[in-house]
Design a protein around this motif. Sequence first.
Motif, short mmCIF file in Angstrom:
data_model
loop_
_atom_site.label_atom_id
_atom_site.label_comp_id
_atom_site.label_asym_id
_atom_site.label_seq_id
_atom_site.Cartn_x
_atom_site.Cartn_y
_atom_site.Cartn_z
N ALA A 193 0.83 -1.22 0.00
CA ALA A 193 0.00 0.00 0.00
C ALA A 193 0.86 1.26 0.00
CB ALA A 193 -0.93 0.00 1.21
N LYS A 194 2.07 1.15 0.54
CA LYS A 194 2.96 2.31 0.61
C LYS A 194 3.43 2.77 -0.76
CE LYS A 194 4.54 0.61 5.10
NZ LYS A 194 5.66 0.00 5.86
N LEU A 195 3.30 1.90 -1.76
CA LEU A 195 3.71 2.28 -3.11
C LEU A 195 2.84 3.37 -3.70
CD1 LEU A 195 4.51 -1.28 -4.49
CD2 LEU A 195 6.17 0.52 -3.98
N GLU A 196 1.67 3.60 -3.10
CA GLU A 196 0.78 4.64 -3.61
C GLU A 196 1.40 6.03 -3.45
OE1 GLU A 196 -3.95 5.38 -3.78
OE2 GLU A 196 -3.13 5.07 -1.78
N ALA A 197 2.42 6.14 -2.62
CA ALA A 197 3.09 7.43 -2.46
C ALA A 197 3.84 7.83 -3.73
CB ALA A 197 4.06 7.37 -1.28
N LEU A 204 -5.37 0.02 -4.58
CA LEU A 204 -6.79 -0.23 -4.32
C LEU A 204 -6.96 -1.62 -3.69
CD1 LEU A 204 -9.78 0.67 -4.71
CD2 LEU A 204 -9.69 -0.46 -6.96
N ASN A 205 -7.59 -1.65 -2.53
CA ASN A 205 -7.88 -2.91 -1.85
C ASN A 205 -9.37 -3.21 -2.02
OD1 ASN A 205 -8.25 -5.09 -0.09
ND2 ASN A 205 -6.73 -4.33 1.36
N LEU A 206 -9.67 -4.31 -2.73
CA LEU A 206 -11.05 -4.67 -3.05
C LEU A 206 -11.62 -5.75 -2.14
CD1 LEU A 206 -10.80 -4.76 -6.97
CD2 LEU A 206 -11.80 -2.97 -5.54
#
Length: 250
Positions: A193-197, A204-206
């Motif tokens: 999730a940290k890669l979204e930076a 996106l977590n579905l």
Amino acid sequence: MGSLSLLLSSPTERVADAQSVATMPVAMQAQPRPDKWWQDRHQSRLEQKQAFAEQDQAVRLVFIGDSITHGWENAGKQLWQERFAPYTTLNLGFSGDRTEHVLWRLGLGDAGEENNEVAGLSPALYVIMIGTNNTGHGMGTAAETAEGVTAIVDRLQELSPKSDILLLAVFPRGETPDDEKRLMNDEVNERIAKLEAREHVEYLNLRDIFLDDNGVLPKSVMPDLLHPNAEGYRRWADAITPIIKRYLSE
């Protein structure tokens, strides 16, 4: 580690092989698989990419993953044709793949550019979902798996820095929230999730579209508690179609 050794080894030895690969430096992990169907599918993706080029059709959307992404050609086939194929789309999902196999298909390791399935492409969007085979039969840790996912994002950003990436959390597996492999995937997701930076990356977590209110994964959505059925693909398509439209209309 050569692909021939994977083909000839016992199941126990193959698990040991997978564990040793997971602990290699990422730059050395990339490797092909010896299975003929896998080699044939890889060749067919290269040919499809070439056919698009010969028809002067720019590939605008690329899905990358394992059997769950591969399944857009099976349980999700109708939705794929309706929602995604019109964008000139490549499905680079290969059943059973781990991150190291995807890295090879992106031209790393001994693959060379001739085996790079996205060489020369600059799609508007990549959709990535990979890792459950690393934490499953690959027996890798969450940290090692997240490192492999990160290496895939690194490679795509190196190859086509202007492309956007929709990085999907690894889908939930196992029936209950305390399932060991579910928990492993949850830890992978916390890390990636940290890669979204990064610029051009959306995470996106579905998980909630598949689980009930108690966190149980229903067999009516994933009969084997891992792979979506037609209903699972419908939920997935409904969740990402607006996002894909947003990126491809920009």
